[in-house]
Design an enzyme around this catalytic site. Structure first.
Site, PDB file in Angstrom:
ATOM      1  N   MET A  30       0.841  -1.198   0.000  1.00  0.00           N
ATOM      2  CA  MET A  30       0.000   0.000   0.000  1.00  0.00           C
ATOM      3  C   MET A  30       0.881   1.255   0.000  1.00  0.00           C
ATOM      4  O   MET A  30       0.415   2.353   0.277  1.00  0.00           O
ATOM      5  CB  MET A  30      -0.937  -0.008   1.211  1.00  0.00           C
ATOM      6  CG  MET A  30      -1.926  -1.175   1.153  1.00  0.00           C
ATOM      7  SD  MET A  30      -3.468  -0.876   2.011  1.00  0.00           S
ATOM      8  CE  MET A  30      -2.892  -0.623   3.668  1.00  0.00           C
ATOM      9  N   LEU A  33       6.799   3.192   1.445  1.00  0.00           N
ATOM     10  CA  LEU A  33       7.677   2.043   1.673  1.00  0.00           C
ATOM     11  C   LEU A  33       8.737   2.287   2.746  1.00  0.00           C
ATOM     12  O   LEU A  33       9.222   3.394   2.914  1.00  0.00           O
ATOM     13  CB  LEU A  33       8.355   1.653   0.355  1.00  0.00           C
ATOM     14  CG  LEU A  33       7.421   1.367  -0.824  1.00  0.00           C
ATOM     15  CD1 LEU A  33       8.234   0.896  -2.033  1.00  0.00           C
ATOM     16  CD2 LEU A  33       6.353   0.333  -0.480  1.00  0.00           C
ATOM     17  N   HIS A  37       9.201  -3.399   3.498  1.00  0.00           N
ATOM     18  CA  HIS A  37       8.809  -3.601   2.097  1.00  0.00           C
ATOM     19  C   HIS A  37      10.038  -3.881   1.225  1.00  0.00           C
ATOM     20  O   HIS A  37      10.007  -4.750   0.361  1.00  0.00           O
ATOM     21  CB  HIS A  37       8.143  -2.337   1.539  1.00  0.00           C
ATOM     22  CG  HIS A  37       6.876  -1.927   2.219  1.00  0.00           C
ATOM     23  ND1 HIS A  37       6.795  -0.783   2.978  1.00  0.00           N
ATOM     24  CD2 HIS A  37       5.634  -2.472   2.235  1.00  0.00           C
ATOM     25  CE1 HIS A  37       5.560  -0.640   3.436  1.00  0.00           C
ATOM     26  NE2 HIS A  37       4.833  -1.661   3.010  1.00  0.00           N
ATOM     27  N   GLN A 153      -2.749 -12.201   7.624  1.00  0.00           N
ATOM     28  CA  GLN A 153      -2.927 -11.955   6.188  1.00  0.00           C
ATOM     29  C   GLN A 153      -2.181 -13.013   5.374  1.00  0.00           C
ATOM     30  O   GLN A 153      -2.719 -13.560   4.414  1.00  0.00           O
ATOM     31  CB  GLN A 153      -2.401 -10.562   5.858  1.00  0.00           C
ATOM     32  CG  GLN A 153      -2.280 -10.271   4.368  1.00  0.00           C
ATOM     33  CD  GLN A 153      -1.883  -8.844   4.103  1.00  0.00           C
ATOM     34  OE1 GLN A 153      -2.707  -7.965   4.162  1.00  0.00           O
ATOM     35  NE2 GLN A 153      -0.619  -8.601   3.813  1.00  0.00           N
ATOM     36  N   VAL A 176      10.791  -7.077   9.602  1.00  0.00           N
ATOM     37  CA  VAL A 176      11.928  -6.154   9.767  1.00  0.00           C
ATOM     38  C   VAL A 176      11.543  -5.146  10.849  1.00  0.00           C
ATOM     39  O   VAL A 176      10.452  -4.575  10.826  1.00  0.00           O
ATOM     40  CB  VAL A 176      12.261  -5.437   8.439  1.00  0.00           C
ATOM     41  CG1 VAL A 176      13.390  -4.435   8.637  1.00  0.00           C
ATOM     42  CG2 VAL A 176      12.624  -6.463   7.367  1.00  0.00           C
ATOM     43  N   MET A 184       8.549  -2.372  11.792  1.00  0.00           N
ATOM     44  CA  MET A 184       8.360  -1.293  10.816  1.00  0.00           C
ATOM     45  C   MET A 184       6.963  -1.347  10.244  1.00  0.00           C
ATOM     46  O   MET A 184       6.421  -2.416   9.981  1.00  0.00           O
ATOM     47  CB  MET A 184       9.393  -1.414   9.705  1.00  0.00           C
ATOM     48  CG  MET A 184      10.769  -1.043  10.176  1.00  0.00           C
ATOM     49  SD  MET A 184      11.856  -0.768   8.790  1.00  0.00           S
ATOM     50  CE  MET A 184      13.371  -0.450   9.676  1.00  0.00           C
ATOM     51  N   ARG A 187       2.390   2.981   9.058  1.00  0.00           N
ATOM     52  CA  ARG A 187       1.576   3.743  10.013  1.00  0.00           C
ATOM     53  C   ARG A 187       2.417   4.389  11.122  1.00  0.00           C
ATOM     54  O   ARG A 187       1.936   5.286  11.796  1.00  0.00           O
ATOM     55  CB  ARG A 187       0.520   2.846  10.651  1.00  0.00           C
ATOM     56  CG  ARG A 187      -0.579   2.454   9.685  1.00  0.00           C
ATOM     57  CD  ARG A 187      -1.676   1.649  10.373  1.00  0.00           C
ATOM     58  NE  ARG A 187      -2.869   1.596   9.563  1.00  0.00           N
ATOM     59  CZ  ARG A 187      -3.217   0.566   8.793  1.00  0.00           C
ATOM     60  NH1 ARG A 187      -2.458  -0.504   8.728  1.00  0.00           N
ATOM     61  NH2 ARG A 187      -4.319   0.610   8.088  1.00  0.00           N
TER      62      ARG A 187
END
Ligand code: AMP
Length: 285
Positions: A30, A33, A37, A153, A176, A184, A187
């Protein structure tokens, strides 16, 4: 580095890459990054010839009172970071491209979507599985990379891929963390300085649980109480849930055995954060 925003343009590129015999790695995000990510993108690049990163803040996975409108976005920065990490293409569709007027189909995984985050975020996982199915159908990757940060998820996507015979290898990647332990998350940028400090109890509570288990504690209720009391030592943190469950089925357990997931969600200031730890079983990456 290409940025593509239509399904047709992306399909054309993927078709041409596949006709050259290239393997396609896919990292759905989303955006906004961070190193979490980027670890997925780097892994995808190491294992595939052509890496697609999608940047799409998916409205259907947000509830009416959730943070869709304040979810951080910065495509320019995302493009730069993705490219540096080895991505070849960013897919950045609009909401209209992903959900044209008249769309009537959703994808729903039952049971494991109703617990943990699913219990406090009704409809969330249906939004996730629907958008991931659409993205899988658009990108048609050989491999797709998901973080264990979102453990539920990941379990839901793995079940969906298995149940719907999707010909895609789902590759789980470890969480991470910041140096001080905070997982991390895009948000985190919405945390005040004080909330950021308070949020450390989340990872601390999981580390405390890990230590107890390493020292031989097997009783889930004892471990649960420790996790709870570490978090409750910080009154700025409001627990949504703490669950200690089977790492595959997400079913409740009484004793630590095999692969176990300790997952939690909490509100810190205005921000809902999740974190987890996987204990036992096979480490994936
Ligand atoms: P998001 O942009 O939050 O939807 O996340 C996109 C992907 O990155 C998901 O597969 C996440 O699980 C993964 N991810 C997010 N944060 C982390 C992290 N701290 N460590 C590893 N993977 C992460």
């Amino acid at each position: 580095m290409q940025i593509v925003s239509t399904v047709e343009a992306l399909r054309k590129i993927i078709k041409s890459k596949k006709s050259e015999g290239k393997s396609i790695g896919f990292v759905p995000t989303m955006g906004f990054l961070h190193e979490g990510h980027l670890s997925l993108i780097k892994r995808a690049k190491a294992e595939n010839d052509f890496v697609v990163v999608s940047v799409f803040v998916n409205p259907t996975q947000f509830g009416p009172n959730e943070d869709l409108s304040v979810y951080p976005r910065d495509l320019e920065r995302d493009t730069e970071l993705s490219e540096k990490s080895g991505a070849d293409l960013i897919f950045h569709p609009t909401v209209e491209v992903m959900y044209p007027e008249g769309s009537k189909t959703t994808v729903n995984v039952t049971d494991i979507t109703e617990k943990l985050c699913g219990a406090s975020r009704p409809g969330h996982f249906q939004g996730v599985t629907t958008v991931v199915t659409k993205l899988f159908n658009i990108v048609s990757p050989h491999r797709a990379y998901f973080g264990e940060k979102d453990a539920q998820q990941l379990a839901v996507i793995q079940k969906m891929v298995e149940d719907l015979n999707m010909d895609i290898e789902v590759v789980p990647c470890p969480i991470v963390r910041e140096k001080d332990g905070l997982a991390m998350s895009s948000r985190n940028v919405n945390l005040t300085e004080e909330d950021r400090k308070a949020a450390l109890v989340l990872s601390k509570s999981l580390m405390a649980a890990k230590e107890m288990i390493e020292q031989g504690e097997k009783k889930v209720d004892v471990i649960y109480e420790t996790v709870k009391s570490v978090i409750e030592s910080e009154n700025k943190v409001e627990i949504d849930y703490i669950e200690i469950v089977d790492g595959v089925t997400l079913e409740a357990i009484d004793e630590i055995e095999g692969k176990v997931l300790i997952a939690l969600a909490a509100k810190v200031g205005k921000v809902r954060l999740i974190d987890n730890i996987i204990i036992g079983g096979q480490k994936c990456c």
